[in-house]
Design a protein around this motif. Structure first.
Motif, mmCIF file in Angstrom:
data_model
loop_
_atom_site.group_PDB
_atom_site.id
_atom_site.type_symbol
_atom_site.label_atom_id
_atom_site.label_comp_id
_atom_site.label_asym_id
_atom_site.label_seq_id
_atom_site.Cartn_x
_atom_site.Cartn_y
_atom_site.Cartn_z
ATOM 1 N N GLY A 1 0.860 -1.189 0.000
ATOM 2 C CA GLY A 1 0.000 0.000 0.000
ATOM 3 C C GLY A 1 0.894 1.236 0.000
ATOM 4 N N GLY B 1 0.834 3.690 -2.297
ATOM 5 C CA GLY B 1 1.218 4.100 -3.652
ATOM 6 C C GLY B 1 0.807 5.534 -3.944
ATOM 7 N N ALA C 1 -2.139 7.724 -2.467
ATOM 8 C CA ALA C 1 -2.586 7.196 -1.173
ATOM 9 C C ALA C 1 -2.237 8.173 -0.054
ATOM 10 C CB ALA C 1 -1.933 5.844 -0.902
ATOM 11 N N ILE D 1 -1.857 7.402 3.902
ATOM 12 C CA ILE D 1 -1.075 7.199 5.127
ATOM 13 C C ILE D 1 0.298 6.550 4.899
ATOM 14 C CG2 ILE D 1 -1.814 4.910 5.950
ATOM 15 C CD1 ILE D 1 -1.812 8.159 8.010
ATOM 16 N N GLY D 2 0.463 5.859 3.766
ATOM 17 C CA GLY D 2 1.755 5.207 3.522
ATOM 18 C C GLY D 2 2.911 6.194 3.549
ATOM 19 N N CYS E 1 5.013 -3.365 -2.644
ATOM 20 C CA CYS E 1 3.897 -3.578 -3.552
ATOM 21 C C CYS E 1 2.940 -2.464 -3.146
ATOM 22 C CB CYS E 1 3.294 -4.966 -3.342
ATOM 23 S SG CYS E 1 1.753 -5.193 -4.239
ATOM 24 N N VAL F 1 -0.336 -0.767 4.734
ATOM 25 C CA VAL F 1 -1.118 0.480 4.738
ATOM 26 C C VAL F 1 -2.140 0.467 3.606
ATOM 27 C CG1 VAL F 1 0.408 2.049 6.005
ATOM 28 C CG2 VAL F 1 0.964 1.484 3.650
ATOM 29 N N THR F 2 -2.845 -0.634 3.542
ATOM 30 C CA THR F 2 -3.883 -0.833 2.523
ATOM 31 C C THR F 2 -5.256 -0.677 3.191
ATOM 32 O OG1 THR F 2 -3.743 -3.166 3.093
ATOM 33 C CG2 THR F 2 -2.514 -2.462 1.143
ATOM 34 N N HIS G 1 -5.899 -6.165 5.244
ATOM 35 C CA HIS G 1 -4.878 -6.302 6.292
ATOM 36 C C HIS G 1 -4.644 -7.774 6.658
ATOM 37 C CE1 HIS G 1 -5.705 -1.936 7.942
ATOM 38 N NE2 HIS G 1 -5.281 -1.953 6.696
ATOM 39 N N LYS H 1 -4.382 0.439 11.596
ATOM 40 C CA LYS H 1 -5.646 0.082 12.227
ATOM 41 C C LYS H 1 -6.799 0.310 11.262
ATOM 42 C CE LYS H 1 -7.721 3.359 12.321
ATOM 43 N NZ LYS H 1 -8.152 4.309 11.246
ATOM 44 N N THR I 1 -1.689 5.578 16.109
ATOM 45 C CA THR I 1 -0.830 6.769 16.086
ATOM 46 C C THR I 1 -0.822 7.596 17.357
ATOM 47 O OG1 THR I 1 -1.701 6.951 13.856
ATOM 48 C CG2 THR I 1 -0.308 8.760 14.627
ATOM 49 N N LYS J 1 -10.849 8.814 -3.262
ATOM 50 C CA LYS J 1 -10.487 7.422 -3.014
ATOM 51 C C LYS J 1 -10.666 7.007 -1.547
ATOM 52 C CE LYS J 1 -6.124 5.155 -3.485
ATOM 53 N NZ LYS J 1 -5.197 4.687 -4.381
ATOM 54 N N GLN J 2 -10.196 7.853 -0.629
ATOM 55 C CA GLN J 2 -10.243 7.499 0.793
ATOM 56 C C GLN J 2 -11.689 7.388 1.279
ATOM 57 O OE1 GLN J 2 -7.998 9.810 -0.422
ATOM 58 N NE2 GLN J 2 -6.167 8.564 -0.125
ATOM 59 N N ARG K 1 -13.721 3.643 2.426
ATOM 60 C CA ARG K 1 -14.206 3.666 3.820
ATOM 61 C C ARG K 1 -15.726 3.511 3.904
ATOM 62 N NH1 ARG K 1 -9.434 6.387 4.191
ATOM 63 N NH2 ARG K 1 -8.320 6.403 6.170
ATOM 64 N N ASP L 1 -13.101 3.557 11.677
ATOM 65 C CA ASP L 1 -12.043 4.476 11.259
ATOM 66 C C ASP L 1 -11.542 5.339 12.411
ATOM 67 O OD1 ASP L 1 -10.450 5.199 9.067
ATOM 68 O OD2 ASP L 1 -11.521 7.081 8.836
HETATM 69 N N1 LIG Z 1 -3.078 5.381 12.031
HETATM 70 C C1 LIG Z 1 -3.763 6.361 11.490
HETATM 71 O O1 LIG Z 1 -3.874 7.429 12.059
HETATM 72 C C2 LIG Z 1 -4.394 6.156 10.144
HETATM 73 C C3 LIG Z 1 -4.725 7.271 9.358
HETATM 74 C C4 LIG Z 1 -5.251 7.039 8.082
HETATM 75 C C5 LIG Z 1 -5.456 5.753 7.632
HETATM 76 N N2 LIG Z 1 -5.175 4.704 8.445
HETATM 77 C C6 LIG Z 1 -5.396 3.320 7.985
HETATM 78 O O2 LIG Z 1 -4.452 3.050 6.947
HETATM 79 C C7 LIG Z 1 -5.031 2.209 5.957
HETATM 80 C C8 LIG Z 1 -4.922 2.905 4.602
HETATM 81 O O3 LIG Z 1 -5.673 4.109 4.628
HETATM 82 P P1 LIG Z 1 -5.420 5.291 3.573
HETATM 83 O O4 LIG Z 1 -6.302 6.408 3.955
HETATM 84 O O5 LIG Z 1 -3.975 5.546 3.432
HETATM 85 O O6 LIG Z 1 -5.974 4.605 2.251
HETATM 86 P P2 LIG Z 1 -5.614 4.973 0.746
HETATM 87 O O7 LIG Z 1 -6.779 4.565 -0.072
HETATM 88 O O8 LIG Z 1 -5.148 6.386 0.649
HETATM 89 O O9 LIG Z 1 -4.362 4.052 0.407
HETATM 90 C C9 LIG Z 1 -4.474 2.652 0.302
HETATM 91 C C10 LIG Z 1 -3.334 2.132 -0.566
HETATM 92 O O10 LIG Z 1 -3.392 0.712 -0.588
HETATM 93 C C11 LIG Z 1 -3.192 0.287 -1.947
HETATM 94 N N3 LIG Z 1 -3.734 -1.064 -2.124
HETATM 95 C C12 LIG Z 1 -5.029 -1.471 -2.108
HETATM 96 N N4 LIG Z 1 -5.106 -2.798 -2.302
HETATM 97 C C13 LIG Z 1 -3.828 -3.237 -2.443
HETATM 98 C C14 LIG Z 1 -3.262 -4.508 -2.678
HETATM 99 N N5 LIG Z 1 -4.022 -5.601 -2.826
HETATM 100 N N6 LIG Z 1 -1.912 -4.583 -2.777
HETATM 101 C C15 LIG Z 1 -1.126 -3.500 -2.648
HETATM 102 N N7 LIG Z 1 -1.622 -2.255 -2.419
HETATM 103 C C16 LIG Z 1 -2.965 -2.144 -2.331
HETATM 104 C C17 LIG Z 1 -3.885 1.348 -2.772
HETATM 105 O O11 LIG Z 1 -3.485 1.323 -4.117
HETATM 106 C C18 LIG Z 1 -3.395 2.591 -2.028
HETATM 107 O O12 LIG Z 1 -2.087 2.926 -2.449
HETATM 108 C C19 LIG Z 1 -6.453 1.957 6.426
HETATM 109 O O13 LIG Z 1 -6.531 0.741 7.091
HETATM 110 C C20 LIG Z 1 -6.741 3.102 7.372
HETATM 111 O O14 LIG Z 1 -7.700 2.770 8.372
HETATM 112 C C21 LIG Z 1 -4.636 4.892 9.675
#
Ligand SMILES: NC(=O)c1ccc[n+]([C@@H]2O[C@H](COP(=O)([O-])OP(=O)(O)OC[C@H]3O[C@@H](n4cnc5c(N)ncnc54)[C@H](O)[C@@H]3O)[C@@H](O)[C@H]2O)c1
Length: 391
Positions: free
Chosen positions: A20, A22, A25, A27-28, A47, A93-94, A99, A117, A145, A189-190, A194, A208
């Motif tokens: 994740g 990418g 996106a 949080i990555g 990936c 971070v997908t 997960h 999470k 976090t 996307k986000q 969700r 969330d």
């Molecule tokens: N800890 C925190 O404060 C916090 C904040 C935001 C998001 N999150 C969590 O982080 C995760 C991601 O959230 P986000 O907002 O970054 O989402 P996002 O949609 O912005 O990013 C998700 C990424 O995962 C990739 N992805 C999806 N399926 C995939 C697969 N099969 N293989 C490889 N990559 C794949 C997507 O292409 C994208 O790059 C969620 O579980 C979210 O709950 C946590």
């Protein structure tokens, strides 16, 4: 105090991969920057997306070897597990529904896991991951976090030390407004995943951000929820999952709590706020002003403590990075989750004794508790907010 309290960059670095995160996106990239802050681990493979072209663009942009950019996470787990020097950990971070399969295949290939999470979409999956990590002797970190803020850690130390007396009541909220309209019907996307139960799980809002309340209150107070009564609402017409929730909780100690999370609270960004009321004192901490905390002792004027100026308990002070008045925030909180986790792995790798403080990061157990909390909120709400036991 004007000197830095931080130890300097480690002499060896670990290697990690990411699934994740990418291009496009959220949080990555935050994870990558937070890991870089302490210079203790380097990203070597990934990936980054289910779209291989995105993975390639993202990986090349990050300066990675194209041979270590993978089309699928399964391929990555197997190939990395077989390297002469496998990655020390993977960061997941997908979207929520992925997960479980991602974490599982990396654990099966002998790789330590950091997962965002909520850990999984069912507590059975979370338990399975926890047991698998234990059985393989692998470390598992769940990135709640907000438990990384030094002042949040100070709150935990105050409660542990009995400064507040017996905890009687907790009032916590997480208010956002970004889903006040049907954003998921645009190409945002986000919001898209969700709001989709097949990707998000049985809840959007509780999953969330309610999960952040649950984990942070458990972290600060050490209290375990015994039972709860929840009402999940969908305030925006056309939305499938919840966007607002009111939750009453009872802890095993007999203390009570009231949680509210919302994504339709117009005027709020990331308004996570916790108030803990004890028999001797209360504390109030807000994520958007994380370097300060209000403390009120009975029959005394309230005080505001400042990270970096006023001494925090040692278990919190060691996470403070810059002098008072220079704001530390979200990136530092993330880095404070990674620092003990990576230190722990480094010590393990070098055959050194690990200390309890090296394990001051949220683990699969907290991840499982979080998913059970979400499940029980959904169950209660479906049953007219009936009280449901957590065990
Ligand atoms: N800890 C925190 O404060 C916090 C904040 C935001 C998001 N999150 C969590 O982080 C995760 C991601 O959230 P986000 O907002 O970054 O989402 P996002 O949609 O912005 O990013 C998700 C990424 O995962 C990739 N992805 C999806 N399926 C995939 C697969 N099969 N293989 C490889 N990559 C794949 C997507 O292409 C994208 O790059 C969620 O579980 C979210 O709950 C946590």
């Amino acid at each position: 105090m004007i000197e830095s309290s931080q130890t300097e960059t480690a002499s060896t670095t670990l290697k990690y991969g990411m699934v994740g995160g990418g291009e496009g996106a959220f949080i990555g990239d935050v994870h990558r920057k937070a890991i870089n802050m302490d210079g203790m681990a380097d990203l070597v493979c990934g990936c980054f997306s289910s779209d291989p072209e995105n993975t390639l663009r993202t990986g090349l942009g990050l300066g990675l070897d194209p041979a270590r950019l993978y089309k699928t996470f399964e391929e990555m787990a197997v190939a990395e597990g077989k390297q002469d020097e496998p990655i020390d950990f993977v960061v997941i971070v997908t979207p929520n529904n992925t997960h479980y399969p991602v974490a599982k295949v990396f654990l099966e290939n002998g790789i330590n896991v950091v997962c965002d999470k909520p850990l999984t979409v069912t507590s059975a999956q979370a338990r399975e991951l926890k047991e698998l990590a234990e059985a393989r002797g692998l470390a598992f970190c769940v990135t709640y976090t907000y438990t990384g803020y030094p002042v949040a850690k100070h709150a935990r130390e105050m409660v542990r030390n009995g400064d507040l007396g017996e905890i009687r009541f907790v009032n916590a909220e997480y208010a956002q407004d970004w889903l006040s309209t049907l954003l998921e019907n645009t190409d945002q996307k986000q919001a898209g995943w969700r709001s989709d139960p097949t990707q998000s799980g049985a809840s959007n809002c509780v999953g969330d951000i309610g999960s952040h309340i649950e984990s942070l209150v458990a972290f600060m107070t050490g209290l375990r929820i015994k039972r709860l009564s929840a009402r999940l609402d969908t305030m925006v017409d056309g939305r499938v999952l919840d966007d607002n929730a009111s939750i009453m909780v009872e802890y095993d100690s007999g203390a009570k709590g009231l949680y509210w999370c919302s994504q339709i609270a117009v005027g709020n960004d990331n308004g996570l706020k916790v108030r803990i009321f004890g028999s001797k004192a209360s504390i109030e901490w807000a994520q958007e002003n994380p370097n300060y905390m209000k403390i009120s002792y009975l029959d005394q004027p309230s005080q505001i403590i400042s990270r970096g100026r006023d001494g925090l308990y040692p278990g919190a002070e060691c996470f403070s990075r810059v002098p008072s008045g220079h704001p530390e925030g979200y990136f530092e909180a993330f880095a404070n989750i990674y620092k003990p986790f990576i230190t722990f792995l480094m010590k393990q790798k070098q055959g050194q004794t690990t200390l309890p403080e090296d394990q001051d990061f949220p683990k699969a157990e907290q991840g499982e508790n979080g998913v059970r909390f979400i499940e029980k909120c959904v169950e209660s709400s479906k049953n007219n907010s009936a009280w449901v036991d957590l065990d």
